[in-house]
Design a protein around this motif. Sequence first.
Motif, short mmCIF file in Angstrom:
data_model
loop_
_atom_site.label_atom_id
_atom_site.label_comp_id
_atom_site.label_asym_id
_atom_site.label_seq_id
_atom_site.Cartn_x
_atom_site.Cartn_y
_atom_site.Cartn_z
N THR A 81 0.82 -1.32 0.04
CA THR A 81 0.02 0.10 0.05
C THR A 81 1.00 1.37 0.00
OG1 THR A 81 -1.70 -1.23 1.27
CG2 THR A 81 -1.75 1.24 1.24
N GLU A 84 2.38 1.78 -3.50
CA GLU A 84 1.28 2.29 -4.42
C GLU A 84 1.17 3.77 -4.02
OE1 GLU A 84 -2.42 0.15 -5.12
OE2 GLU A 84 -1.72 -1.28 -3.64
N LYS A 90 0.70 -1.26 -9.52
CA LYS A 90 0.45 -2.59 -9.08
C LYS A 90 1.26 -3.71 -9.90
CE LYS A 90 -3.83 -2.16 -6.41
NZ LYS A 90 -5.07 -2.45 -6.17
N SER A 91 1.33 -3.39 -11.17
CA SER A 91 2.02 -4.34 -11.96
C SER A 91 3.45 -4.56 -11.83
CB SER A 91 1.64 -3.73 -13.60
OG SER A 91 2.17 -2.58 -13.54
N ARG A 103 -0.49 -16.01 -6.82
CA ARG A 103 -0.30 -14.74 -7.02
C ARG A 103 -1.18 -14.09 -7.87
NH1 ARG A 103 6.24 -14.83 -7.60
NH2 ARG A 103 6.60 -15.86 -5.48
N LYS A 104 -1.76 -14.96 -8.81
CA LYS A 104 -2.67 -14.58 -9.69
C LYS A 104 -4.07 -14.29 -9.14
CE LYS A 104 -4.03 -19.26 -10.90
NZ LYS A 104 -3.91 -20.43 -11.80
N TYR A 105 -4.34 -14.50 -7.97
CA TYR A 105 -5.47 -13.96 -6.99
C TYR A 105 -5.39 -12.95 -6.50
CZ TYR A 105 -6.62 -18.97 -8.41
OH TYR A 105 -6.82 -20.17 -9.01
N THR A 106 -4.03 -12.21 -6.45
CA THR A 106 -4.05 -11.04 -5.87
C THR A 106 -4.22 -9.94 -6.86
OG1 THR A 106 -1.52 -10.79 -6.22
CG2 THR A 106 -2.40 -12.00 -4.41
N GLU A 107 -4.10 -8.72 -6.58
CA GLU A 107 -4.30 -7.50 -7.44
C GLU A 107 -2.91 -6.97 -8.05
OE1 GLU A 107 -6.13 -4.26 -5.27
OE2 GLU A 107 -7.45 -5.54 -4.23
N TYR A 108 -1.91 -7.73 -7.78
CA TYR A 108 -0.33 -7.31 -7.97
C TYR A 108 0.01 -8.37 -9.19
CZ TYR A 108 -1.36 -4.52 -3.92
OH TYR A 108 -1.77 -3.55 -2.88
#
Length: 111
Positions: A81, A84, A90-91, A103-108
Motif C-alpha cells: 500500500t 502504491e 500494482k503491475s 499470486r494470480k489471485y492478488t491485485e498485484y
Amino acid sequence: MDKLENYRNIIEKIINEHAATPYYYGEIESRTMFDREKDSYMLYIVGWSDGRRYHGITIHVEIINDKIYIQHDGTEDGIATELEQAGVPKSDIVLAFHAPELRKYTEYAVA
C-alpha cells in the motif's frame, strides 16, 4: 531519474520511516540494511525485553527484473500500500511471500 533509481529511493524512504518509529518496550531497536548492488532492502529488529532476546525481519524487499518483490512484510498496514501511495503501479509489485501459483489471485503482479 530512471525507474530503478526511483524504486530504490522509494523503498529506502519507506523503510527509513518505519525504522524511525521507536519500540515502546524493552531495549529493542530497528535497523536497516540496504544493498543497492544486489537490490535487497531490509528492516529488522534486535534487542532485549524482559530477559528475552528479539531478532527478526520486519520488512524484506528486493528489486528483480524492474519489479519490487516483497519477500516479507511484517508491517501493520502493508508495504504494498505504501509503495502504491508513492507511485509504484500494482503491475510492478510482486507479493513474493505468496506461492507463485496463488499470486494470480492478488491485485498485484505474478512475477
